[in-house]
Design a protein around this motif. Structure first.
Motif, PDB file in Angstrom:
ATOM      1  N   ARG A   1       0.848  -1.197   0.000  1.00 37.87           N
ATOM      2  CA  ARG A   1       0.000   0.000   0.000  1.00 37.87           C
ATOM      3  C   ARG A   1       0.873   1.233   0.000  1.00 37.87           C
ATOM      4  NH1 ARG A   1      -2.819   3.178   4.077  1.00 37.87           N
ATOM      5  NH2 ARG A   1      -1.751   1.954   5.691  1.00 37.87           N
TER       6      ARG A   1
ATOM      7  N   ASP B   1       1.305   7.639   0.827  1.00 35.72           N
ATOM      8  CA  ASP B   1       1.127   9.042   0.439  1.00 35.72           C
ATOM      9  C   ASP B   1       0.049   9.121  -0.631  1.00 35.72           C
ATOM     10  OD1 ASP B   1       1.325  11.654  -0.537  1.00 35.72           O
ATOM     11  OD2 ASP B   1       3.489  11.726  -0.247  1.00 35.72           O
ATOM     12  N   ASP B   2      -1.061   9.826  -0.325  1.00 38.20           N
ATOM     13  CA  ASP B   2      -2.183   9.918  -1.262  1.00 38.20           C
ATOM     14  C   ASP B   2      -1.778  10.546  -2.589  1.00 38.20           C
ATOM     15  OD1 ASP B   2      -3.860   8.750   0.572  1.00 38.20           O
ATOM     16  OD2 ASP B   2      -4.657  10.651   1.338  1.00 38.20           O
ATOM     17  N   THR B   3      -0.739  11.372  -2.571  1.00 46.19           N
ATOM     18  CA  THR B   3      -0.294  12.023  -3.805  1.00 46.19           C
ATOM     19  C   THR B   3       0.121  10.999  -4.855  1.00 46.19           C
ATOM     20  OG1 THR B   3       0.508  13.910  -2.495  1.00 46.19           O
ATOM     21  CG2 THR B   3       1.325  13.713  -4.773  1.00 46.19           C
TER      22      THR B   3
ATOM     23  N   ALA C   1      -0.741   7.572  -4.595  1.00 48.16           N
ATOM     24  CA  ALA C   1      -1.503   6.337  -4.411  1.00 48.16           C
ATOM     25  C   ALA C   1      -1.943   5.733  -5.739  1.00 48.16           C
ATOM     26  CB  ALA C   1      -2.711   6.593  -3.520  1.00 48.16           C
TER      27      ALA C   1
ATOM     28  N   CYS D   1       5.580   3.729   1.668  1.00 46.58           N
ATOM     29  CA  CYS D   1       4.631   2.663   1.378  1.00 46.58           C
ATOM     30  C   CYS D   1       4.870   1.495   2.328  1.00 46.58           C
ATOM     31  CB  CYS D   1       4.765   2.191  -0.073  1.00 46.58           C
ATOM     32  SG  CYS D   1       6.334   1.383  -0.445  1.00 46.58           S
TER      33      CYS D   1
END
Length: 234
Positions: free
Chosen positions: A17, A20-22, A24, A77
């Motif tokens: 996973r 960091d949403d940036t 993802a 991650c």
């Protein structure tokens, strides 16, 4: 005499996973696994602890391969990875301090290394990178825009990582190759490797690049940059 053998390792990196949403949505191959080959550029064996630290930069290099950017962000991650030796000139522990080639003086071009091409009848290709000296001169390394210099913290250890592009002898940048060198807090080199993703990972990244409108002329212009000073023959 046979061809000089350099130490090579394979890293298999499984992404559970991206934290960091940036990043993802960063596309990854089937089963979210990427593979990378590390070629040791020093005259002593790589330590397993140094190889492990590459897990901090594999997604950064993969991001660069897909986007063409040179900022190499640290992408956190949850992951698992394994590594194993492909080839090594250091089969025994007592050889760990042996030198394969005469050490080069600081800031002087070392002896060349040849990177073999795909076909057996092809001529070897000479490749170049900026100089990564045995004793770090961080100001000079940061001043060279072909280098990305970052501070890395890895399970309680702190070091400086320098990531550089790799060039063909005609000055063009070589895709899917980077030089990565780590320096200790007192500026001494810890490891220096040439790294590349395996063919399957690189081919997947190439399909993701298609259709992207990335203007590299400003970033990769050679007119304002000094020529690479180090050449490698692998």
């Amino acid at each position: 005499m046979g061809r000089f053998c350099r130490e090579k390792h394979k890293m298999i990196f499984a992404i559970d996973r991206v934290l960091d949403d940036t990043y993802a949505a960063l596309p990854t191959p089937f089963r979210q696994t990427v593979e990378m080959v590390l070629i040791n550029l020093r005259n002593r064996p790589l330590r397993s602890s140094h190889i492990s630290t590459m897990s901090e930069s594999i997604l950064s290099l993969y991001h660069s391969l897909i986007t063409g950017t040179k900022d190499f962000p640290v992408i956190r991650c949850e992951r698992a990875f394994i590594s194993h030796v492909i080839t090594t000139p250091f089969p025994y522990t007592q050889q760990s301090q042996r030198e394969n080639t005469r050490p080069s003086p600081l800031m002087v071009e070392p002896a060349g290394l040849v990177m073999p091409t795909g076909g057996s009848s092809s001529s070897p290709k000479t490749i170049w990178t900026p100089v990564h000296p045995e004793k770090a001169e961080l100001r000079a390394l940061k001043a060279d825009r072909r280098n990305c210099v970052r501070n890395i913290d890895f399970f309680g250890s702190s070091f400086t990582r320098v990531i550089s592009a790799v060039y063909c002898s005609d000055g063009s940048e070589l895709d899917n190759y980077w030089r990565v060198t780590d320096y200790s807090a007192d500026g001494h080199i810890l490891m220096s490797v040439l790294c590349r993703f395996n063919r399957k990972t690189a081919q997947f990244a190439a399909t993701q690049r298609q259709g992207r409108t990335t203007n590299r002329e400003g970033d990769n212009s050679s007119s304002s940059l000094p020529p690479p000073r180090m050449h490698l023959r692998l």
